[in-house]
Design a protein around this motif. Structure first.
Motif, short mmCIF file in Angstrom:
data_model
loop_
_atom_site.label_atom_id
_atom_site.label_comp_id
_atom_site.label_asym_id
_atom_site.label_seq_id
_atom_site.Cartn_x
_atom_site.Cartn_y
_atom_site.Cartn_z
N TYR A 171 -8.97 -0.48 4.12
CA TYR A 171 -10.08 -1.41 3.87
C TYR A 171 -10.00 -2.60 4.82
O TYR A 171 -8.90 -3.09 5.12
CB TYR A 171 -10.03 -1.96 2.44
N MET A 177 -5.37 -3.11 2.55
CA MET A 177 -6.56 -3.90 2.90
C MET A 177 -6.18 -5.04 3.84
O MET A 177 -5.20 -5.75 3.60
CB MET A 177 -7.19 -4.48 1.64
N ARG A 213 -14.25 -1.67 0.36
CA ARG A 213 -13.78 -1.11 -0.92
C ARG A 213 -14.84 -1.25 -2.00
O ARG A 213 -14.60 -0.93 -3.16
CB ARG A 213 -12.47 -1.76 -1.35
#
Ligand code: SF4
Length: 290
Positions: A86, A47, A116
């Motif tokens: 993400y 992420m 997410r």
């Protein structure tokens, strides 16, 4: 941590309770940002969190007109990096959303695809934090005139409703802060906030009502902090209206019953002793009994 990559620093809108605004506004060059993203991705971070006080400040012009191409290029470039599953934007302001809804329509598909988070029906949505702070034009004019640029302060309630509507249309459901207890706040100001909340009751947003805090490095640093003991009945209404909205909007299966029973137990065991019987009405409201 969480793949945080700084994309802008400072703000410049000048809200008097805020510390980032005291720093020089600066957008990091795209090459620098991409090096950081690559480093995170190569090290196994899935992420990337874009650290900014407003993503629409990225390479903006001095009058706060958002730079559509630059913001799109930023998000698109990061999304293309192998290993980035993400993308999470930290903060965004509402005025640029209203000023140029095209910018939201351009970046939202990528932010949603790379989000997410999923809503109750497993529909994916993107989110970021934004500041509503108040529904009172008087308080906006006094403490945060720059928040509404390029619009005038009196347009603020419309900006909030329209901005959140545009974000919702594009599957972006933000978390929004509100500040209670600003130094000159009076009953009319709080009622204006309650009216604004009423206009947002069908909007997908998670409200975070806060007490005013005078941070050390902000213009209002000599003002008194707001505290729970000083809350008026109308302030409690702001808190309970926000949390009722959150429970209704974000509840999952069985969550409502849990909140109803949990709310009553929390009142009997804790809130009654801490704040007195006056909070019962608000506990019942948040829990869905009233
Ligand atoms: S818009 Fe946000 S970051 Fe900018 S000065 Fe206001 S509160 Fe601070």
């Amino acid at each position: 941590m969480f793949g945080v990559v700084e994309v802008t620093r400072g703000c410049g809108r000048g809200c008097q309770f805020c510390s980032p605004t005291l720093r020089q506004r600066y957008s990091f060059p795209l090459e620098h940002i991409m090096k950081e993203v690559d480093l995170n991705a190569r090290s196994g971070t899935r992420m990337i969190t874009l650290q900014t006080d407003d993503i629409f400040l990225y390479k903006t012009s001095p009058d706060f007109t958002p730079n559509e191409d630059a913001v799109f290029e930023l998000v698109d470039s990061i999304a293309r990096v192998e290993g980035v599953q993400y993308i999470q934007v930290a903060h965004a302001a509402l005025a640029p959303v209203v000023y140029n809804r095209g910018i939201v329509e351009k970046i939202a598909p990528t932010l949603v695809e790379k989000s997410r988070w999923t809503y109750l029906n497993n529909q994916r949505y993107a989110t970021f934090e934004t500041g509503i702070e108040t529904g009172s034009v008087r308080l906006i004019e006094k403490y945060m005139r720059g928040k509404t640029l390029p619009y005038k302060p009196e347009k603020w309630p419309d900006i909030v409703v329209q901005g959140l509507g545009i974000l919702n249309d594009n599957q972006i459901y933000p978390l929004a802060t509100l500040i209670t207890g600003l130094p000159i706040e009076n009953e009319e100001d709080i009622i204006a906030t309650l009216e604004l909340l009423d206009g947002l009751k069908n909007t997908k947003v998670f409200f975070v009502p806060l007490l005013f805090t005078s941070e050390e490095d902000c213009v209002l640093n000599r003002e008194r902090h707001a505290d729970l003991d000083g809350l008026s009945e109308l302030h409690w209404d702001v808190f309970s209206t926000c949390w009722r909205h959150n429970v209704k909007t974000w509840r999952g299966k069985g969550f409502q019953s849990l909140i109803r029973i949990g709310g009553l137990l929390a009142y009997l065991a804790y809130y009654r002793w801490l704040h007195g019987p006056r909070v019962l009405r608000h506990v019942l409201k948040v829990s869905g009994w009233a």
